[in-house]
Design a protein around this motif. Structure first.
Motif, PDB file in Angstrom:
ATOM      1  N   SER A 158       0.169  -1.312   0.120  1.00 56.86           N
ATOM      2  CA  SER A 158      -0.641   0.159   0.111  1.00 56.86           C
ATOM      3  C   SER A 158       1.102   1.428  -0.239  1.00 56.86           C
ATOM      4  O   SER A 158       0.710   2.096  -0.241  1.00 56.86           O
ATOM      5  N   GLU A 159       1.869   0.923   0.372  1.00 57.73           N
ATOM      6  CA  GLU A 159       2.531   2.509   1.058  1.00 57.73           C
ATOM      7  C   GLU A 159       3.452   2.725  -0.772  1.00 57.73           C
ATOM      8  O   GLU A 159       3.765   3.533  -0.967  1.00 57.73           O
ATOM      9  N   GLU A 161       2.642   1.698  -3.570  1.00 55.49           N
ATOM     10  CA  GLU A 161       1.500   1.858  -4.343  1.00 55.49           C
ATOM     11  C   GLU A 161       1.233   3.304  -3.738  1.00 55.49           C
ATOM     12  O   GLU A 161       0.921   4.623  -5.054  1.00 55.49           O
ATOM     13  N   ALA A 162       0.964   4.333  -2.817  1.00 55.60           N
ATOM     14  CA  ALA A 162       0.625   5.776  -2.851  1.00 55.60           C
ATOM     15  C   ALA A 162       2.170   5.944  -2.961  1.00 55.60           C
ATOM     16  O   ALA A 162       1.716   7.029  -3.772  1.00 55.60           O
ATOM     17  N   ASN A 163       3.259   5.649  -2.820  1.00 55.19           N
ATOM     18  CA  ASN A 163       4.236   6.481  -3.239  1.00 55.19           C
ATOM     19  C   ASN A 163       3.893   6.662  -4.668  1.00 55.19           C
ATOM     20  O   ASN A 163       5.022   7.369  -5.566  1.00 55.19           O
ATOM     21  N   ARG A 165       1.955   6.348  -6.649  1.00 58.06           N
ATOM     22  CA  ARG A 165       1.551   8.375  -7.623  1.00 58.06           C
ATOM     23  C   ARG A 165       1.207   8.593  -6.762  1.00 58.06           C
ATOM     24  O   ARG A 165       1.060   9.578  -7.902  1.00 58.06           O
ATOM     25  N   ALA A 166       2.460   9.723  -5.909  1.00 59.70           N
ATOM     26  CA  ALA A 166       2.453  10.871  -5.320  1.00 59.70           C
ATOM     27  C   ALA A 166       3.392  11.423  -6.726  1.00 59.70           C
ATOM     28  O   ALA A 166       3.590  11.720  -7.372  1.00 59.70           O
TER      29      ALA A 166
END
Length: 200
Positions: A158-159, A161-163, A165-166
């Motif tokens: 999740s981290e 994927e979030a990174n 996306r960012a």
């Protein structure tokens, strides 16, 4: 004895099941005990394993405890010695003679005793379930480790994927700014060309 262990562990730990689940284990324990007596003869009270006695006591004190399950509250084991989560497997005491806390069997890390004498006198009964409890504890520990590993993997994914996306959002923003900057530069060049043409 195995069903007695399951009865006691379920009654003392809400996460392992409900009072109804404990009663199912208890009924199976009674059936196994009755079957054993039919084959080998009726046992005297002092010959009944202490775990079986404690299971009988736990279920006799379980009336009304279903309300804990209905309310989603942690159950606390009860006995005739008072309200406590742990009691000596041999005599049922909730504290050592000097008032200190009960000590746990170092082999299975599951059952408690109030004295070395109680532990020694109970070993003939407990040794049959000790290995089972030790194995169960090892399986629970392994399952907890697996769950933690899986949770960590999910959290990391999740981290990541979030990174990602960012990073993509930042790249998109930079590209948009570059396009705007390029368009602005072209506009300035056109204005300069027009001014030069007017001067001529």
């Amino acid at each position: 004895v195995a069903y007695a262990v399951l009865t006691l562990k379920t009654m003392n730990n809400s996460s392992l099941g409900t009072v109804a689940d404990a009663r199912l284990f208890y009924e199976k324990m009674k059936q196994s005990s009755e079957r054993r007596d039919e084959i080998y003869g009726q046992r005297a009270r002092n010959e009944v394993p202490s775990l079986v006695k404690l299971a009988h006591e736990a279920m006799s004190q379980s009336r009304g405890m279903e309300v804990y399950d209905m309310l989603g509250l942690e159950r606390v084991g009860r006995s005739s010695h008072g309200k406590t989560k742990y009691s000596c497997l041999k005599c049922g005491a909730t504290k050592c003679a000097d008032g200190s806390k009960l000590f746990v069997c170092t082999k299975c890390d599951a059952v408690h005793y109030c004295s070395a004498s109680c532990q020694k006198n109970d070993w003939a009964d407990h040794k049959h379930s000790c290995k089972l409890l030790k194995k169960e504890a090892a399986e629970e520990k392994a399952a907890a480790a697996r769950k933690k590993s899986e949770d960590d993997a999910v959290a990391k994914k999740s981290e990541d994927e979030a990174n990602a996306r960012a990073d993509q959002a930042a790249a998109d923003l930079l590209a948009e700014l570059d396009m705007e900057s390029g368009a602005a530069d072209k506009g300035k060049k056109k204005v300069k060309k027009k001014k030069k043409g007017k001067k001529k």
